[in-house]
Design an enzyme around this catalytic site. Structure first.
Site, PDB file in Angstrom:
ATOM      1  N   CYS A 144      -2.588   8.538   2.436  1.00 21.06           N
ATOM      2  CA  CYS A 144      -2.290   8.063   1.084  1.00 21.06           C
ATOM      3  C   CYS A 144      -3.464   8.347   0.157  1.00 21.06           C
ATOM      4  O   CYS A 144      -3.301   8.419  -1.065  1.00 21.06           O
ATOM      5  CB  CYS A 144      -1.941   6.582   1.094  1.00 21.06           C
ATOM      6  SG  CYS A 144      -3.145   5.548   1.937  1.00 21.06           S
ATOM      7  N   GLU A 177       0.876  -1.178   0.000  1.00 21.75           N
ATOM      8  CA  GLU A 177       0.000   0.000   0.000  1.00 21.75           C
ATOM      9  C   GLU A 177       0.912   1.226   0.000  1.00 21.75           C
ATOM     10  O   GLU A 177       1.381   1.673   1.048  1.00 21.75           O
ATOM     11  CB  GLU A 177      -0.917  -0.015   1.236  1.00 21.75           C
ATOM     12  CG  GLU A 177      -1.851  -1.211   1.301  1.00 21.75           C
ATOM     13  CD  GLU A 177      -2.940  -1.199   0.239  1.00 21.75           C
ATOM     14  OE1 GLU A 177      -3.042  -0.198  -0.507  1.00 21.75           O
ATOM     15  OE2 GLU A 177      -3.684  -2.181   0.140  1.00 21.75           O
TER      16      GLU A 177
END
Length: 513
Positions: free
Chosen positions: A300, A266
């Site tokens: 993110c 990720e």
């Protein structure tokens, strides 16, 4: 203002010096130096953590290997019962843990509390999942045969989490891994180690009460000085979930891949929102502001770019900059604050350099872009969220600046907007604001967004745990949390049973001796 910090630390069992090594219900002696956690909110020293060494890590891995042999035997619904009780404990400690997240990391209190709620939500999800680790039954071409597939526990799952979500990312991975029959070794970001220590103090009683073997849930709190590539290259860990930068993620992926391990990566995001003439402008404004300044731009999934149609661009820019000027920047534990500090002064310097680079590339700063000093900002980690007008995906725009820097880009046609949206190396989250069914459906089609997450009339951040989370391209391609992401944490096996007295071969092959 009195934020009752000492009371919070006492509730969570945080001491002046805390061991950085835990094997579930028991804390182990760690042998590294003491790292002191300092709050970006006010510059205060919170507490110390005695770091784990490489030798400490190897000892924990050995214990985890032994624990897996026992934990995998416990039926999945009983593993789920342990997760259910962990969720109950997190509910009890939601407020103090949420406040510690805010104080140690810097996100505002609402977000700190929301992060702990994510932990609770994934516990609830995983409890249900523990009774739904389904395989499929297939039809065999051979008479008297039955075929099916099933899923078995995988082994040790390494979880390397980032500073921006000090506790939730661990829970996304660990709770699913637990019901899958795996054991977990957690290496949290060295910037937020106390949050990890607090989590293990909260859950230790549940593990003891349920006689969970030592080594099922492990904490290795340390820095790259003691433990780095050794974790990624360790063949004893079949799956590693890594959350962090694309640069380090590429290195991790290579090291894991060289030993044919599995990885969930990720990594970075460069998330865009397309605002069309058919958008509800007030809805879009609210989503953009939270997406861009929430967690001080350190998600993110933070909104990095907004791609606005030329016909509404000028009016939208004025409204957006007006909202930015109303933002209250302050201590994250102050309920009135909309924006807290960046995680440290290094992040602040990165933000300031990015602002200057945007200007050099011909961009125009509409609002913000500076640092805040003086009373209330003594830590030196506070900045004013910035909006920059740019011509398109310039070199600086192509990079992910992990800070509250939002780019505004004009577009004329939907084809152009989609090209801008997809024209960056990252592919995590994306959104479109439109009430036009045709353009919304096109955005979600194969010729639309190339991201792992694509939304209509909601922002890029704030994903629910029920959906699989992750992205494409330089975001890494991994998926964790909901949907069928649980399959990554297990090994798949195809089974064929012959219940006849004959032995026909597949594809009609004849082999007689």
């Amino acid at each position: 203002m009195d934020y009752q910090i000492e009371q919070i630390l006492k509730q969570l069992g945080i001491e002046k010096i805390n061991p950085g090594l835990c094997t579930g219900g028991e804390w182990q002696e760690s042998h590294g130096e003491v790292l002191t956690s300092v709050s970006p909110a006010d510059g205060q020293e919170i507490a110390g953590i005695r770091l784990a060494t490489l030798e400490d890590y190897h000892a924990v891995i050995g214990k985890a290997q032994g624990a897996f042999l026992e934990w995998r035997k416990r039926p999945a619904p009983l593993r789920g019962e342990v997760v259910r009780q962990i969720g109950l404990e997190l509910r009890r400690y939601k407020e103090p843990l949420g406040k510690l997240v805010s104080w140690e990391m810097g996100k505002i209190l609402q977000e700190g509390m929301g992060e702990v709620q994510e932990m609770i939500d994934i516990c609830d999800f995983a409890v249900g999942q523990s009774r739904q680790l389904y395989g499929f039954t297939m039809q065999s071409e051979r008479p008297g045969h039955r075929m099916y597939d099933q899923y078995h526990p995988l082994g040790i799952v390494g979880v390397v989490s980032a500073f921006n979500f000090p506790v939730a990312v661990w829970a996304w991975n660990a709770m699913i891994a637990l019901v899958a029959g795996d054991v977990v070794v957690w290496k949290p970001s060295s910037k937020v180690l106390l949050c990890a220590v607090a989590v293990h103090k909260i859950i230790s009683g549940v593990l003891k009460a349920n006689k969970v073997p030592e080594g099922v849930l492990n904490l290795v709190a340390t820095t790259s000085r003691y433990l780095g590539d050794e974790l990624f290259a360790d063949p004893r860990i079949p799956l590693i979930s890594f959350t962090g930068s694309t640069k380090i993620g590429k290195r991790a992926g290579r090291l894991i891949g060289e030993r044919l391990g599995k990885s969930i990566l990720e990594l970075g995001g460069n998330n865009a929102i397309i605002v069309t003439p058919a958008a509800n402008p007030e809805l879009a404004l609210r989503a953009i502001v939270f997406g861009a300044v929430g967690t001080c731009g350190q998600r993110c999934t933070s909104t990095r770019r907004i791609i606005v149609h030329d016909s509404i661009y000028d009016q939208f820019r004025e409204k957006l900059s007006g909202v930015y000027k109303k933002l209250k920047i302050g201590h994250p534990l102050d309920p009135a604050s909309h924006v807290g500090p960046l995680v440290d002064c290094g992040a602040k310097e990165t933000f300031l350099r990015a602002v200057e680079s945007v200007k050099k590339e011909g961009g125009k700063i509409i609002t913000g872009g500076g640092e805040l000093t003086g009373q209330g900002f003594e830590s030196g980690c506070y900045v004013t969220p910035a909006i920059a007008e740019v011509a398109g995906n310039t070199p600086m725009v192509m990079e992910e600046t992990f800070a509250p820097l939002l780019y505004m880009i004009r577009y004329h046609s939907l084809e152009e907007a989609l090209a801008i949206q997809n024209g960056v190396p990252q592919g995590l989250s994306s959104a479109m604001f439109s009430t036009n069914l045709l353009e919304a459906e096109r955005f979600l089609s194969a010729e639309g967004s190339d991201c792992g997450i694509a939304n209509i009339n909601i922002g890029t951040s704030g994903a629910e745990i029920g959906g699989a989370f992750g992205g494409e391209k330089e975001t890494g391609g991994g998926r964790e949390s909901g949907s069928d992401a649980w399959k990554t944490y297990m090994r798949r096996q195809t089974n064929t049973i012959n219940y006849s007295t004959n032995l026909p071969l597949a594809q009609g092959i004849e082999f007689n001796v």
